[in-house]
Write a protein that holds these residues in place. Sequence first.
Motif, short mmCIF file in Angstrom:
data_model
loop_
_atom_site.label_atom_id
_atom_site.label_comp_id
_atom_site.label_asym_id
_atom_site.label_seq_id
_atom_site.Cartn_x
_atom_site.Cartn_y
_atom_site.Cartn_z
N VAL A 80 49.21 105.38 -12.51
CA VAL A 80 49.50 104.23 -13.39
C VAL A 80 50.76 103.53 -12.90
N SER A 81 51.79 104.29 -12.61
CA SER A 81 53.04 103.71 -12.13
C SER A 81 52.83 102.99 -10.80
N ASN A 82 52.04 103.58 -9.90
CA ASN A 82 51.75 102.94 -8.61
C ASN A 82 51.00 101.62 -8.81
N LEU A 83 50.09 101.59 -9.76
CA LEU A 83 49.34 100.36 -10.06
C LEU A 83 50.28 99.26 -10.53
N VAL A 84 51.16 99.62 -11.45
CA VAL A 84 52.15 98.66 -11.96
C VAL A 84 53.07 98.21 -10.82
N GLY A 85 53.53 99.16 -10.02
CA GLY A 85 54.41 98.83 -8.89
C GLY A 85 53.76 97.91 -7.89
N THR A 86 52.49 98.15 -7.60
CA THR A 86 51.76 97.28 -6.67
C THR A 86 51.69 95.85 -7.21
N ALA A 87 51.39 95.72 -8.49
CA ALA A 87 51.33 94.39 -9.11
C ALA A 87 52.70 93.71 -9.04
N GLU A 88 53.77 94.45 -9.32
CA GLU A 88 55.11 93.86 -9.30
C GLU A 88 55.51 93.44 -7.89
N ILE A 89 55.18 94.22 -6.90
CA ILE A 89 55.51 93.86 -5.51
C ILE A 89 54.74 92.60 -5.11
N LEU A 90 53.47 92.53 -5.45
CA LEU A 90 52.67 91.34 -5.16
C LEU A 90 53.25 90.11 -5.85
#
Length: 167
Positions: A80-90
């Motif tokens: 879940v954290s990785n998913l959120v992090g990926t969205a934030e980086i994008l």
Amino acid sequence: MKTSVLLARPATSPPPATGQQTISVLDRAGTLVLRYSLVLIVLWFGLFKFTPTEAKAIQPLFTHSPLFSWLYDVLSVQAVSNLVGTAEILIALLIALRPLAPRLSYLGSLGAVLTFVVTLSFLFTTPGSFALVDGLWVPGGAGGFIIKDLSLLGAALYTAAEARRAA
């Protein structure tokens, strides 16, 4: 020698800045600093989501959210954290593209707006986000950390509007 001759500007000096020129310089500088500080903050927090420490830190926020608690039924805490992090980086990368692709930057800023609206919603769903201190309700616990997103929401709204005008 006449006083007017002594006070005359040399022919090589630029004309004095008008109030409007000063505002324009301040506006450009402010927009630049606002946009790229927003990029830096969103990027840093996005990268931090890939650490176990941050994955555990955001878990209570998502667990208590009626919109996102189901994610832990499907994914691990780190996923879940990785998913959120990926969205934030994008989102950060899209906002940073303003000089090259204003429309993409506009979309990135809208993504940041959505991110901060969601994050601010955690103030109302996470227990302990506010505390009564000396008779005054103040952000406490996670709320003290989340409240900064109100300013970041304003920055994202501004950069969205500015990029949209340029698109």
